[in-house]
Each structure stands twice: as C-alpha cells, then as structure tokens.
Design a protein around this motif. Structure first.
Motif, PDB file in Angstrom:
ATOM      1  N   UNK A  12       0.850  -1.182   0.000  1.00  0.00           N
ATOM      2  CA  UNK A  12       0.000   0.000   0.000  1.00  0.00           C
ATOM      3  C   UNK A  12       0.889   1.237   0.000  1.00  0.00           C
ATOM      4  N   UNK A  13       0.528   2.201  -0.825  1.00  0.00           N
ATOM      5  CA  UNK A  13       1.392   3.361  -1.074  1.00  0.00           C
ATOM      6  C   UNK A  13       0.585   4.642  -0.956  1.00  0.00           C
ATOM      7  N   UNK A  14       1.182   5.640  -0.326  1.00  0.00           N
ATOM      8  CA  UNK A  14       0.617   6.989  -0.295  1.00  0.00           C
ATOM      9  C   UNK A  14       1.636   7.955  -0.882  1.00  0.00           C
ATOM     10  N   UNK A  15       1.226   8.663  -1.923  1.00  0.00           N
ATOM     11  CA  UNK A  15       2.049   9.722  -2.512  1.00  0.00           C
ATOM     12  C   UNK A  15       1.521  11.071  -2.031  1.00  0.00           C
ATOM     13  N   UNK A  16       2.421  11.893  -1.539  1.00  0.00           N
ATOM     14  CA  UNK A  16       2.063  13.242  -1.122  1.00  0.00           C
ATOM     15  C   UNK A  16       2.618  14.231  -2.141  1.00  0.00           C
TER      16      UNK A  16
END
Length: 327
Positions: free
Chosen positions: A214-218
C-alpha cells in the motif's frame, strides 16, 4: 529500411504470446525471429506465429542481421542485461515493464541506447492506450479542474502459485510491486509527476516475496493512494478526482476500453476501444520513432522510465523490499 520493420522476440512466455498476436495486426510489422533457452519452446512459438526463425539462445537472435528491433519479455531481473546486449548488437529495443529492477540499471540501459545510437523504450503499453491518452489530454485541459486525488489498484490472487514461480521467488525479483504495482504508480506519475513524499508498507510471503504493498504519494496539493497485491482480487477500477469533477476508468483500468467523466452532475462516457489487446498502439509508436531515427519516444521517454523506477526504488526502501542478488 524495408517497408516492414522486422521484429525478434526473446522470452517466450504469456506476455510474448499476447504481444505477437497484436504484432500480426500492425501492417508494417513482421516477426522474423524468436528465441528461448529451450529450442522446443522456441519452435512451438514459431510454429504458432508464421514460422519465423527459432533460436535456442538470445545471442543467436541478436546476431541475426535481419532483425531490426527486439522485444524483450524475459524475467524482470534480466531486462538490463539483455537490453544492453541487444543494443550493443545495434538492435532497437522495446523492453517489457518494469524497465529494470533499479534506477541504476535503467540509467545503464539509456546510456547503451545513446552510445549505440539505437531506439530504446520501456514497453509501458498503458501509456498508449487510447483512453489513457484521452484522459491525460482532458486533465491537461482542466476538464475536472485542479487534480486532488488519484486511487488505483492492480491485483491478482497468486498465493496458490508454485513458490518457485516468477511471482513468488525472490531470486527472480518476484513480488507484486514490480509485476503490478508499477501500473498504479505510472498513472499517478503520468498525471501528477514525481511525488514530494512517499509512504509505503508491504506484507511478505513465506518465500520472502512481497505480496501486498500500500502506497501513499504526497504532492504539493494532491494525494494518491495506490495498491498492488497477490493476496486478493479487486475490481481493478481507477479514479481520478479534481476540484470540478471525477474520471472513472473502467476495469481492467490498465487495458481499459473506455472511461466516464462526471463534471457538475453531468456524466459522459468515452468509448475508446483498443486495436487488438492494446499492444498495437505502443508498436505503432516504436515504428514511428525508428522511421524518424529517434532513440527515444517523446510520449514515454528515457527520463520517464528512469524517474518511474526511481520512485519504485524509494517505495522498496520505504517498505523493506530487497532481493538476495542485490549488493
């Protein structure tokens, strides 16, 4: 160059077969050679696709003067080696995604293209999908306003696979991120560019292979939530949200045949079918670039590939994904 551009294929698995089927649909393309480490497999593949020359080693195909361009569909961790070897033999190269297993390898491949003055491109076929092309155009035109959020997933249940298979074997660079995760990452990169910050977490199989990430890009004014996995199936939709509206890409989104926009309560569906499975569109791009003596595509450039795998490197570092053969 002859009227037809002559192709060789190495690594004769499922993707190579799909690619060869679409190659038949491109009028100025001709499959003239195939190669596998198994002569039996090579001959069977050749028999299915018009009896091009069958080789039992990749080097034999690279030495074939009749081959203009090589499609490399081998295992991920061999992409760099075989792409560079082909380019050193003055062959143009279309290398299956991911371009390599690290940004350092990708840079070496680009250098080989420039040094040998041959065309080189990562085979990110989704970039040339008519729907993805149109979506990028609409986003650039401000159709849904300033982008704020992207959500995309890519999953197939594979925990029943042989532990020594390509998917679950860390010695073969197995895992969902390189196999599937690069697609959601690509979509976010295509529309929002490189993220300012990356957060990622993974789950691992008993073999050591990563099976969920799972990945979160800011970004400055946006976020992307992305997922890849072998541990479950999902609906394989993707969603792009702006301040004025949304875009919903129909499944399977990476090979979609259309999408829906909703802006101010008004809904519109764009039906944009691919020709064949969809590899035809990247093949056309390769042909156009070769005929115009380019060493890269302006639509999916060397820099794009290097930057994308650089993002993957950061995700791997963030989530603890490492392969035994890496120093």
């Amino acid at each position: 160059m002859d009227k037809k551009i002559k192709w060789g294929i190495i690594g004769l698995g499922r993707i190579a077969k799909l690619f060869a089927e679409d190659l038949r649909l491109v009028e100025d393309a001709e499959l003239v050679a195939v190669a596998s480490s198994s002569m039996e497999r090579s001959k069977l593949f050749a028999k299915e696709f018009g009896n091009p020359r069958a080789y039992s080693s990749y080097k034999e195909l690279f030495n074939d003067a009749n081959v203009d361009v090589v499609y490399i569909a081998t295992l991920h961790h061999t992409h760099c080696q075989f792409s560079i070897e082909a380019m050193n033999h003055k062959k143009h190269v279309l290398c299956e995604k991911p371009i390599a297993i690290s940004q350092e390898e990708a840079k070496q491949m680009v250098e080989a293209s420039i040094r040998n003055k041959v065309f080189f491109m990562e085979a990110f076929w989704s970039r040339f999908n008519p729907s993805i092309v149109k979506i990028k155009e609409l986003v650039s035109q401000g159709k849904i306003g300033k982008l704020r959020y992207i959500n995309a997933e890519f999953t197939f249940y594979k925990l029943d696979d042989d532990p020594q298979s390509r998917s679950l074997n860390v010695d073969l660079a197995g895992g969902s991120l390189l196999d599937m995760g690069v697609y959601p990452i690509f979509l976010s990169y295509l529309l929002l560019g490189k993220p300012k910050e990356i957060l990622a977490r993974s789950q691992f199989h008993k073999t050591g292979a990563e099976i969920q990430t799972s990945i979160l890009f800011q970004y400055e004014n946006a976020q992307s939530i992305l997922y890849s996995g072998f541990a479950n199936n999902t609906d394989m939709k993707a969603k792009i949200c702006g301040e004025k509206g949304e875009i919903f890409i129909t499944p399977n989104w990476h090979e979609t045949q259309g999408f829906q926009t909703i802006v101010g309560g008004d809904s519109q569906f764009y039906e944009l079918p691919t020709k064949g499975k969809g590899f035809t569109h990247e093949i056309d791009e390769v042909h156009e670039c070769i005929r115009n003596e380019k060493n890269e595509s302006s639509r999916w450039s060397h820099q794009n590939s290097v930057e994308l795998i650089g993002i993957v490197d950061k995700i791997r570092l963030n989530s603890g994904i490492k392969f035994p053969f890496e120093v």
